[in-house]
Design a protein around this motif. Sequence first.
Motif, mmCIF file in Angstrom:
data_model
loop_
_atom_site.group_PDB
_atom_site.id
_atom_site.type_symbol
_atom_site.label_atom_id
_atom_site.label_comp_id
_atom_site.label_asym_id
_atom_site.label_seq_id
_atom_site.Cartn_x
_atom_site.Cartn_y
_atom_site.Cartn_z
ATOM 1 N N CYS A 191 15.174 -3.563 103.134
ATOM 2 C CA CYS A 191 14.559 -3.553 102.694
ATOM 3 C C CYS A 191 16.196 -4.447 101.052
ATOM 4 O O CYS A 191 16.097 -5.216 101.218
ATOM 5 C CB CYS A 191 14.556 -2.216 101.859
ATOM 6 N N VAL A 192 17.799 -3.997 102.025
ATOM 7 C CA VAL A 192 18.355 -5.069 101.698
ATOM 8 C C VAL A 192 18.486 -6.768 102.029
ATOM 9 O O VAL A 192 18.776 -7.512 100.851
ATOM 10 C CB VAL A 192 20.078 -4.722 102.266
ATOM 11 N N ILE A 193 18.009 -6.542 103.194
ATOM 12 C CA ILE A 193 18.101 -8.277 103.975
ATOM 13 C C ILE A 193 16.774 -8.420 102.932
ATOM 14 O O ILE A 193 16.718 -10.054 102.578
ATOM 15 C CB ILE A 193 17.946 -8.202 105.486
ATOM 16 N N ILE A 194 16.019 -8.714 102.675
ATOM 17 C CA ILE A 194 14.431 -8.410 101.465
ATOM 18 C C ILE A 194 15.171 -8.814 100.740
ATOM 19 O O ILE A 194 14.351 -9.775 99.515
ATOM 20 C CB ILE A 194 13.292 -7.660 102.022
ATOM 21 N N SER A 195 15.523 -8.223 100.020
ATOM 22 C CA SER A 195 16.394 -8.406 98.270
ATOM 23 C C SER A 195 17.293 -9.225 98.416
ATOM 24 O O SER A 195 17.268 -10.365 97.489
ATOM 25 C CB SER A 195 16.499 -7.235 98.237
ATOM 26 N N GLY A 196 18.066 -9.402 99.296
ATOM 27 C CA GLY A 196 19.524 -10.662 99.484
ATOM 28 C C GLY A 196 18.104 -11.909 99.582
ATOM 29 O O GLY A 196 18.605 -12.856 99.372
ATOM 30 N N GLY A 197 16.871 -11.978 100.575
ATOM 31 C CA GLY A 197 16.228 -12.876 100.287
ATOM 32 C C GLY A 197 15.898 -13.674 99.199
ATOM 33 O O GLY A 197 16.179 -14.463 98.771
ATOM 34 N N LEU A 198 15.080 -12.859 98.691
ATOM 35 C CA LEU A 198 14.883 -12.563 96.981
ATOM 36 C C LEU A 198 16.208 -12.743 96.225
ATOM 37 O O LEU A 198 15.829 -14.332 95.558
ATOM 38 C CB LEU A 198 13.886 -11.114 96.628
ATOM 39 N N PHE A 199 17.041 -12.150 96.300
ATOM 40 C CA PHE A 199 18.248 -12.512 95.495
ATOM 41 C C PHE A 199 18.784 -14.204 95.959
ATOM 42 O O PHE A 199 18.575 -14.707 94.093
ATOM 43 C CB PHE A 199 19.303 -12.059 95.740
ATOM 44 N N TYR A 200 18.340 -14.733 96.170
ATOM 45 C CA TYR A 200 18.688 -15.834 96.759
ATOM 46 C C TYR A 200 16.988 -16.803 97.043
ATOM 47 O O TYR A 200 17.403 -17.794 95.303
ATOM 48 C CB TYR A 200 19.258 -16.765 97.592
ATOM 49 N N GLY A 201 16.298 -16.868 97.228
ATOM 50 C CA GLY A 201 15.590 -17.701 96.685
ATOM 51 C C GLY A 201 14.610 -17.714 95.458
ATOM 52 O O GLY A 201 13.720 -18.774 95.553
#
Length: 559
Positions: free
Chosen positions: A191-201
């Motif tokens: 979930c952190v990785i997905i949220s980090g992707g959304l943070f940038y993307g």
Amino acid sequence: MEKEIQVFHPLEPYNPQPFTPKAYNPTNEVRRQHAFPRFGHTRDFGVLMNGILSDGNSDQAKDYIVGICGSSILILCIAVVWFLVILCLKVAGQKRVGFLAGHIERREMKPEFESSSNRTLSAIPEEEERNETEVNNEELPAPNEETEASLATPLVISNTIFDEREYAREEKKFHRKVFGVRAAFVISGICVIISGGLFYGKGVASFDDSLNTVRVGIDLVQSTANDVINLTDTLLADQETLEQGLNDTRSSVVHRQEICHSTDPLAAQINKFADDLTTQIKDLGSRLRDEVSRFGDDMRELIVLTQDIDEKLYQSDIFFYIMIAISIVLVFIILAMLVGSFFAAKGISNRFTKLVTNVILWPIFTFFLILMWAFSTLFLVGSIAGADFCIRPDYFVEEILTKYQDRFSSIIFGFLIYYISGCTAIPPGQEEIQETMNLIITVADSAHSLTNILKNETLIELENVCGMGKTAATALQSGSLLVHDATHAVNHALIRVQDILSCRTFNPIYTTFVHDAFCVKGVDGLAWIFSSALSVSVFSMMMMMFRAALYPIKESRSS
């Protein structure tokens, strides 16, 4: 051969093209952010703006700031309390709070089971001895070995079966707990990785797209302002040509006040139109030099302003590079921790696992976790304030421009208000432009009247009527042609200025800046950055809670 003067066409009229500005409606994201809890404080962005402009109530401005910071402070308090809970659980130790202390321990149950069996077996001889005494007293035969076995075996087997079942249940329960801890850790990491992707993307990319849209708007403003400057320079040059042509014509015709020195009625008409034309051209030149020059200066100042904004935007790229670096580093940290949890599940302890638990987990991961909490609160404040502004952006921009109205030296202020208001009213500077257009029409009428007279007269007739030589008569005809052409050039340049200042040119630039770049993409990007950063923070805290998954299972013997 005498030169024949052609019949001149009338001035080109200005026909503005119809244009309907696109209506602005706040997006759903703007409405959601504007509705964010304020804990009883005001939502009116205007009080903050008035406080900043030093004319409003500073207490109301403080009330607004407290309102938009209230939610951020609440989130920070939750984060601090959560950190304290994690530290307290670590201090409490594994015996009190279990895996929440940071390790998973398994109590060894088999020795206890064996001692229970031994105690059962040791109790049998005592019972046999007691029974034997009783039998001897009763003179009964002593029990043989088969009898002993038949009495003792059922009891031992029964206890062994019961202990093994209890051990199996405890072992199964323990494995479920271990699996749950590791699964919660891995899911939180994903979930952190997905949220980090959304943070940038979604967040950083959207806000960067907003700044790129601002850059496009800046390029449009600079390009349009340069066009206006070139047109104003052309307009002034054409006006100088017009004045110079008239002066040259008068000086080449005669070195006295009147062009035609005669009592002939035609000479009087020529002198009248020439005098009127001279006066009108001087008035036109004075008006154009005064208003157009200041207008061009304001446009140059606008270009300088946009260049400063552009430089600040490029400086802000450093901020986005930092955010991108944080998201990338965070993803690599999470991946390393997930690999470390895999090794821990296999019972492997090596340099990599020690690096993950001793170097990555507490110093680096905790640092970035605190950084993400700070980001989430800061961007929450930014998104709420931006949404409050974007509920009525045109109104607030007009208020800001009105505050700094004295910085504009020309009619550009009226046109800016015109563009911002959606072109619903006639701009204040339009009246002055119309007066200039009317003066150009008057100059053109005088030039047409003069040329209409001269076109019907031959050079010989002009020489006789005006009392001048052939050279002067030729210069008079050529001068009237030059004045006429210069008048049309001035009129054409002014029409181009009006066209480039029209609503269909500048209103889309304004809406690109404020509506599209800031209120749509900007607020949306800030909202995504806040929500994704908060999500990263929450799930990272969950990983901290379930960090026991990073360590191999400890074995501890029960007392």
